[in-house]
Write a protein that holds these residues in place. Structure first.
Motif, PDB file in Angstrom:
ATOM      1  N   GLY A   1       0.787  -1.229   0.000  1.00  0.00           N
ATOM      2  CA  GLY A   1       0.000   0.000   0.000  1.00  0.00           C
ATOM      3  C   GLY A   1       0.812   1.269   0.000  1.00  0.00           C
ATOM      4  O   GLY A   1       0.301   2.340   0.331  1.00  0.00           O
ATOM      5  N   TYR A   2       2.093   1.204  -0.383  1.00  0.00           N
ATOM      6  CA  TYR A   2       2.914   2.405  -0.408  1.00  0.00           C
ATOM      7  C   TYR A   2       2.441   3.334  -1.526  1.00  0.00           C
ATOM      8  O   TYR A   2       2.078   2.880  -2.617  1.00  0.00           O
ATOM      9  CB  TYR A   2       4.389   2.045  -0.621  1.00  0.00           C
ATOM     10  N   SER A   3       2.492   4.615  -1.255  1.00  0.00           N
ATOM     11  CA  SER A   3       1.862   5.591  -2.155  1.00  0.00           C
ATOM     12  C   SER A   3       2.874   6.398  -2.951  1.00  0.00           C
ATOM     13  O   SER A   3       2.768   7.619  -3.061  1.00  0.00           O
ATOM     14  CB  SER A   3       0.964   6.530  -1.335  1.00  0.00           C
ATOM     15  N   GLN A   4       3.882   5.724  -3.511  1.00  0.00           N
ATOM     16  CA  GLN A   4       4.842   6.437  -4.363  1.00  0.00           C
ATOM     17  C   GLN A   4       4.165   6.984  -5.616  1.00  0.00           C
ATOM     18  O   GLN A   4       3.178   6.419  -6.102  1.00  0.00           O
ATOM     19  CB  GLN A   4       5.984   5.497  -4.802  1.00  0.00           C
ATOM     20  N   ASP A   5       4.730   8.066  -6.123  1.00  0.00           N
ATOM     21  CA  ASP A   5       4.367   8.547  -7.454  1.00  0.00           C
ATOM     22  C   ASP A   5       5.314   7.847  -8.421  1.00  0.00           C
ATOM     23  O   ASP A   5       6.474   8.250  -8.594  1.00  0.00           O
ATOM     24  CB  ASP A   5       4.533  10.070  -7.530  1.00  0.00           C
ATOM     25  N   TRP A   6       4.821   6.779  -9.037  1.00  0.00           N
ATOM     26  CA  TRP A   6       5.699   5.946  -9.870  1.00  0.00           C
ATOM     27  C   TRP A   6       6.095   6.643 -11.172  1.00  0.00           C
ATOM     28  O   TRP A   6       6.988   6.166 -11.873  1.00  0.00           O
ATOM     29  CB  TRP A   6       5.033   4.609 -10.155  1.00  0.00           C
ATOM     30  N   THR A   7       5.465   7.772 -11.488  1.00  0.00           N
ATOM     31  CA  THR A   7       5.926   8.522 -12.655  1.00  0.00           C
ATOM     32  C   THR A   7       7.247   9.225 -12.361  1.00  0.00           C
ATOM     33  O   THR A   7       7.904   9.729 -13.262  1.00  0.00           O
ATOM     34  CB  THR A   7       4.884   9.574 -13.091  1.00  0.00           C
ATOM     35  N   ARG A   8       7.637   9.269 -11.071  1.00  0.00           N
ATOM     36  CA  ARG A   8       8.889   9.925 -10.664  1.00  0.00           C
ATOM     37  C   ARG A   8       9.963   8.896 -10.300  1.00  0.00           C
ATOM     38  O   ARG A   8      10.924   9.230  -9.609  1.00  0.00           O
ATOM     39  CB  ARG A   8       8.625  10.827  -9.456  1.00  0.00           C
ATOM     40  N   GLU A   9       9.799   7.687 -10.747  1.00  0.00           N
ATOM     41  CA  GLU A   9      10.760   6.626 -10.433  1.00  0.00           C
ATOM     42  C   GLU A   9      12.138   6.959 -11.022  1.00  0.00           C
ATOM     43  O   GLU A   9      12.241   7.454 -12.143  1.00  0.00           O
ATOM     44  CB  GLU A   9      10.248   5.311 -11.027  1.00  0.00           C
ATOM     45  N   PHE A  10      13.195   6.720 -10.240  1.00  0.00           N
ATOM     46  CA  PHE A  10      14.547   6.917 -10.765  1.00  0.00           C
ATOM     47  C   PHE A  10      15.366   5.646 -10.587  1.00  0.00           C
ATOM     48  O   PHE A  10      15.232   4.936  -9.586  1.00  0.00           O
ATOM     49  CB  PHE A  10      15.232   8.133 -10.122  1.00  0.00           C
TER      50      PHE A  10
ATOM     51  N   LYS B   1     -10.160   8.819   9.048  1.00  0.00           N
ATOM     52  CA  LYS B   1      -9.187   9.754   8.467  1.00  0.00           C
ATOM     53  C   LYS B   1      -7.914   9.823   9.301  1.00  0.00           C
ATOM     54  O   LYS B   1      -6.825  10.001   8.754  1.00  0.00           O
ATOM     55  CB  LYS B   1      -9.811  11.138   8.321  1.00  0.00           C
ATOM     56  N   LEU B   2      -8.039   9.669  10.615  1.00  0.00           N
ATOM     57  CA  LEU B   2      -6.840   9.628  11.452  1.00  0.00           C
ATOM     58  C   LEU B   2      -6.040   8.351  11.187  1.00  0.00           C
ATOM     59  O   LEU B   2      -4.810   8.345  11.287  1.00  0.00           O
ATOM     60  CB  LEU B   2      -7.215   9.682  12.935  1.00  0.00           C
ATOM     61  N   MET B   3      -6.725   7.279  10.859  1.00  0.00           N
ATOM     62  CA  MET B   3      -6.079   5.987  10.607  1.00  0.00           C
ATOM     63  C   MET B   3      -5.585   5.828   9.174  1.00  0.00           C
ATOM     64  O   MET B   3      -4.801   4.920   8.892  1.00  0.00           O
ATOM     65  CB  MET B   3      -7.057   4.841  10.884  1.00  0.00           C
ATOM     66  N   ALA B   4      -6.060   6.682   8.276  1.00  0.00           N
ATOM     67  CA  ALA B   4      -5.783   6.499   6.845  1.00  0.00           C
ATOM     68  C   ALA B   4      -4.297   6.380   6.506  1.00  0.00           C
ATOM     69  O   ALA B   4      -3.919   5.557   5.670  1.00  0.00           O
ATOM     70  CB  ALA B   4      -6.429   7.616   6.031  1.00  0.00           C
ATOM     71  N   PRO B   5      -3.403   7.169   7.132  1.00  0.00           N
ATOM     72  CA  PRO B   5      -1.982   6.989   6.810  1.00  0.00           C
ATOM     73  C   PRO B   5      -1.426   5.639   7.254  1.00  0.00           C
ATOM     74  O   PRO B   5      -0.446   5.154   6.684  1.00  0.00           O
ATOM     75  CB  PRO B   5      -1.304   8.131   7.583  1.00  0.00           C
ATOM     76  N   ILE B   6      -2.060   5.032   8.254  1.00  0.00           N
ATOM     77  CA  ILE B   6      -1.538   3.791   8.822  1.00  0.00           C
ATOM     78  C   ILE B   6      -2.119   2.573   8.113  1.00  0.00           C
ATOM     79  O   ILE B   6      -1.399   1.636   7.757  1.00  0.00           O
ATOM     80  CB  ILE B   6      -1.857   3.719  10.329  1.00  0.00           C
ATOM     81  N   ALA B   7      -3.435   2.553   7.942  1.00  0.00           N
ATOM     82  CA  ALA B   7      -4.126   1.401   7.351  1.00  0.00           C
ATOM     83  C   ALA B   7      -4.881   1.840   6.107  1.00  0.00           C
ATOM     84  O   ALA B   7      -6.109   1.970   6.121  1.00  0.00           O
ATOM     85  CB  ALA B   7      -5.079   0.788   8.380  1.00  0.00           C
ATOM     86  N   PRO B   8      -4.171   2.084   5.002  1.00  0.00           N
ATOM     87  CA  PRO B   8      -4.819   2.692   3.828  1.00  0.00           C
ATOM     88  C   PRO B   8      -5.877   1.821   3.171  1.00  0.00           C
ATOM     89  O   PRO B   8      -6.882   2.325   2.685  1.00  0.00           O
ATOM     90  CB  PRO B   8      -3.642   2.955   2.877  1.00  0.00           C
ATOM     91  N   PHE B   9      -5.655   0.498   3.133  1.00  0.00           N
ATOM     92  CA  PHE B   9      -6.628  -0.382   2.489  1.00  0.00           C
ATOM     93  C   PHE B   9      -7.925  -0.442   3.284  1.00  0.00           C
ATOM     94  O   PHE B   9      -9.014  -0.287   2.737  1.00  0.00           O
ATOM     95  CB  PHE B   9      -6.047  -1.792   2.346  1.00  0.00           C
TER      96      PHE B   9
END
Length: 904
Positions: free
Chosen positions: A133-142, A706-714
């Motif tokens: 569930g990591y939220s990288q912007d894969w268009t910025r992959e290097f 919303k408080l939990m969203a960064p921790i348990a995104p799914f």
């Protein structure tokens, strides 16, 4: 309002659907137009090994929670992902996979093997990262092996070379015989080992008039091994052929009479001078040390200090050269074994004793590192040390004490950073050499990246020569990764300043002396600025046995895919979140199961109240004047929780995010508030009260999500779909309603909850159903404040506990024990009264119980004619009755000044 049917159980297998939806909708894309404040993350580029491990999980959960939180706070977050492709790990794996050495095939072919392996491994690790569930912007992959990144690395080399911060020279370097390349001190790992300290006699030289080292074999005069000279204790007898001096402490009275004289090195027979230096430890071994070229860093220091000759006794692969005499062609271990046997056989070896040893080894292949004299490229680290330390002070370190690791490392730097490697799969050093004059030829910046083994200079040398020798060495992989914040920012393009320095560098404490140090040093050299504002350090992951997870102990190694298969990614993320930056973390399955149970608890609570919170829309303005006391209690706690979690995320104090959320939702909301509010949803109460309860239920669930969203995104996305068609991860952090925060209401609410819990525990212990009615409850207290509180909350107390009649009173209850049954104890009465026992039984059956009770309470015995029966010969059953004469149960609170009288 949601019309969707809510499943009975939460299905974590749906994580895959959300993963795909997020990717399809590109919701984590960095915009970069300046319309929102930017937040730049200098993301660690891992080696593409093919799979992420729990150490990666810990590190990237920290990064991802922070990225998601900053988006909720309104930032335009740049969360790229990079891959540090080059260097030894990939080459070693390719050699193992194909059963070759790097020089067995062409450079181009070997590089292709490396690229193929790296490409496959990156694809595999990306799959693992998305599953977490990591939220990288894969268009910025290097990717460091790609031309654009190599261009930046080579440009940074040219710029530092022109500034005099990179130079070429012949110096001693750390060398891995297995990988056949130089490595930096930061890449040397140390392991404990046991070896032998060999006590060897260096006899006096036959000739004492030699000014220089000379061979006794050449003069034909060899020393007698038995003649007492100076005793050397060494763990490296295989290097004696490279001995160039013997050194003692200048105040060691055992040897000062030998200063300036010569001894003969056993077996190889060169004459070496005895010199004095204060670095010698007189307490170790014999107090006399042989200087070899090179056994360790101290040897290097002494050789340079006293301008001693260097004897090269070792080839790049660790094989002994002709300078080793009879041991030419041997590997180091064979040479050591044979040398010890020869020393013993020829009378030089006096004794051996076992000692512990700390051996430097290659960080990748674990081969012991040697020190060889090599022509290499270096970064002038010592010219930048003080500026690097100043930059470290300008950063916020989390935890603060981790800064000392980098500062101490900087202060310990004695050698410059060797950046050239004798490998193939890496960024080429962009240099040629003129074939005639040897001048270093550099490419034009616009031609980067170049490979000097393939490309040619555009111009002739100043001397007119047009033939060039390519540099075949490549750059240390840290030369790539140490410019990650610059590459992410778009350096050297002019607008890189809009994204530099990065806001944060998240990384492990094991690479502070490499990645953190080198990045700071290089960014200072290239821009004059620190590379990032904050640096957050994560610890290592340990197995359930308390040791670091390692392939050598596979029974204690757990992969993230195993956890995801059983419980999903979110429980693994809650495990990672419940840790402190900088501290090592133990993986324990019970922590995963706890996180899983919490999510199921949340789901069940949400599902239970869903039919109430979605049947009508209720706004705060509609209910703010009608909120009940328990509504105000839970809403105050919710808003304080919001502030606590917000502050914890902002300060990277992640353990103080998930723990307070769990405590609040599981205990305060589920166990207390939901139970207390049921009567307002399902019984005949005012419409205003019902709406206030519905608003409160929905607000608590939606805000908690919303408080939990960064921790348990799914999980939060799965639940939030019933609230809105919008992704929860595109919403802003919930607003804090300061007017709802009341310490007084929280205290009153906790007090009321204590009373409710007291009665509920009584019901449970008495096998009374929790939804069963109680006829009457009387609460007595000597605390007038408690009277006011319970009167304020009386509707909630009555409704929650199903009390028909509730009275709150000052003082104490008027209760007494009443005898309701008296039976003879025949085991005592029979033997004592024998024939009169029948009279006693007849009396007890014929006399009213109230009369018997009165007599017993007054006299504690019964007089039946002349027969006197003590109370202890009777089985007396009593009950407590109140002032009304009704039977009551008395509850005494341990925490509050109150007595509760319950009439069933």
């Amino acid at each position: 309002m949601s019309n969707k049917e809510i499943p009975k159980d939460y299905d974590f297998k749906k994580e895959k659907e959300w993963e795909q939806k997020w990717e399809d909708e590109n919701i984590y894309k960095y915009i970069g137009d300046g319309s929102r404040p930017r937040y730049i993350i200098d993301t660690p580029p891992p080696y593409p090994t093919g799979a992420i491990h729990l150490g990666h999980v810990l590190n990237w959960v920290y990064i991802d929670m922070n990225a998601r939180y900053r988006r909720q706070k309104g930032f335009d977050v740049l969360f790229p992902q990079g891959w540090d492709c080059h260097g030894l790990p990939t080459e070693v794996k390719v050699e193992e996979t194909h059963g070759i050495k790097k020089n067995d095939v062409s450079r181009a072919q070997f590089r292709e093997y490396c690229i193929d392996l790296t490409t496959k491994n990156i694809a595999s690790m990306k799959k693992d990262m998305k599953a977490m569930g990591y939220s990288q912007d894969w268009t910025r992959e290097f990717v460091t092996m790609n031309p654009e990144y190599m261009r930046r690395t080579q440009y940074s080399f040219l710029k530092m070379y022109e500034d005099g911060l990179i130079y070429q020279g012949k110096h001693p370097v750390n060398w891995c015989p297995r990988c056949q390349t130089a490595i930096a001190f930061a890449e040397v790992e140390y392991s404990d080992n046991t070896t032998f300290l060999n006590y060897v006699n260096f006899p006096p030289a036959v000739e004492d008039s030699y000014d220089d080292i000379a061979s006794s074999q050449e003069s034909g005069k060899q020393a007698d091994p038995k003649e007492e000279g100076i005793l050397i204790a060494t763990t490296r007898p295989e290097l004696m052929s490279a001995c160039v001096a013997v050194v003692i402490h200048p105040e060691d009275e055992r040897y000062t009479h030998l200063l300036g004289k010569y001894v003969e090195v056993p077996l190889s027979h060169q004459k070496v001078k005895i010199i004095a230096d204060e670095e010698v430890d007189p307490e170790f071994g014999t107090g006399a040390v042989m200087i070899c070229t090179f056994g360790d860093k101290t040897d290097v220091s002494w050789v340079q200090k006293y301008d001693l000759e260097v004897i090269d006794v070792m080839d790049d692969d660790g094989t002994l050269t002709s300078a080793a005499g009879r041991y030419e062609g041997m590997d180091l271990q064979s040479c050591k074994k044979q040398t010890i046997e020869d020393l013993d056989a020829e009378g030089y070896l006096l004794k051996k004793e076992e000692v512990d040893q700390n051996v430097g080894q290659c960080w990748r292949c674990k081969t012991p590192v040697e020190i060889l004299l090599k022509e290499q490229w270096f970064v002038a680290v010592r010219d930048l040390i003080e500026k690097t330390k100043v930059a470290a002070d300008e950063m916020k370190w989390v935890p603060e004490h981790m800064k000392s690791r980098m500062v101490n490392w900087a202060d310990s730097m004695e050698w410059d950073w060797c950046i050239s490697r004798q490998r193939i799969f890496a960024t080429p050093i962009p240099v040629w050499y003129c074939k005639d004059c040897g001048k270093v030829i550099l490419p034009d910046v616009e031609d980067l990246p170049i490979d000097p083994t393939v490309d040619k200079p555009k111009h002739a040398c100043e001397c007119g020569c047009e033939e060039f020798i390519p540099e075949v060495d490549v750059l240390d992989t840290w030369m790539d990764s140490s410019i990650s914040p610059l590459s992410i920012a778009g350096w050297p393009d002019e607008d890189y300043v809009n994204h530099f320095p990065s806001n944060i560098r998240p990384q492990g404490h094991d690479i502070i002396r490499t990645w953190a140090f080198y990045t700071t040093l290089r960014c200072i050299a290239l821009t004059g600025q620190k590379p990032f504002d904050d640096i957050v350090i994560n610890g290592m992951v340990f197995g359930e046995d308390g040791n670091k997870m390692s392939k050598s102990r596979p029974e204690f190694v757990v992969g993230p895919e195993e956890v995801i298969e059983k419980y999903g990614a979110d429980p693994l993320r809650t495990w990672a979140a419940n840790s402190v930056p900088g501290s090592d973390v133990i993986f324990d399955w019970k922590d995963i199961k706890h996180g899983y149970r919490f999510l199921r608890k949340f789901w069940n609570a949400f599902r239970f109240i869903s039919m109430q919170i979605f049947d009508e829309e209720v706004t705060y303005d509609e209910v703010k004047d009608n909120l009940g006391p328990l509504d105000l209690w839970i809403l105050s706690k919710l808003n304080n929780l919001n502030k606590t979690v917000d502050k914890a995320f902002d300060e990277y104090n992640f353990a103080q995010t998930i723990t307070p959320i769990e405590r609040f939702f599981w205990h305060d909301f589920c166990d207390e508030y939901i139970e207390a509010v049921k009567y307002r949803l399902y019984t005949d109460v005012s419409d205003e009260s019902r709406k206030a309860a519905k608003y409160t239920l929905r607000t608590v669930v939606e805000t908690s999500l919303k408080l939990m969203a960064p921790i348990a995104p799914f999980f939060t996305e799965e639940v939030y779909q019933y609230f809105s068609d919008e992704s929860i991860h595109t919403t802003l952090w919930p607003e804090v309603y300061e007017e709802l925060i009341s310490e007084e209401m929280e205290t009153k609410g906790e007090t009321t909850v204590e009373l409710i819990d007291e009665v509920r525990r009584f019901k449970s212990a008495s096998k009374i159903p929790l939804n069963a009615e109680l006829a009457e409850v009387n609460v007595y207290t000597s605390d007038d404040d408690l009277v006011d509180v319970f009167n304020q909350f009386d509707d909630d107390i009555k409704g929650t506990l199903k009390i028909n009649d509730l009275t709150i009173s000052s003082g104490k209850p008027e209760v007494h024990e009443k005898i309701i049954e008296v039976e003879p104890d025949m085991s005592k009465i029979g033997p004592t009264f024998k024939g009169d026992a029948g009279k006693i039984i007849g009396y007890l059956k014929s006399t009213p119980i109230d009369e018997i009770g009165s007599v017993l309470e007054e006299n504690h015995e019964l007089a039946i004619g002349e027969i006197v029966v003590p109370e202890d010969m009777l089985n007396v059953k009593k009950e407590i009755v109140g002032a009304s004469g009704k039977k009551v149960d008395i509850l005494q609170s341990e925490n509050l000044d109150m007595i509760v009288e319950v009439i069933r």
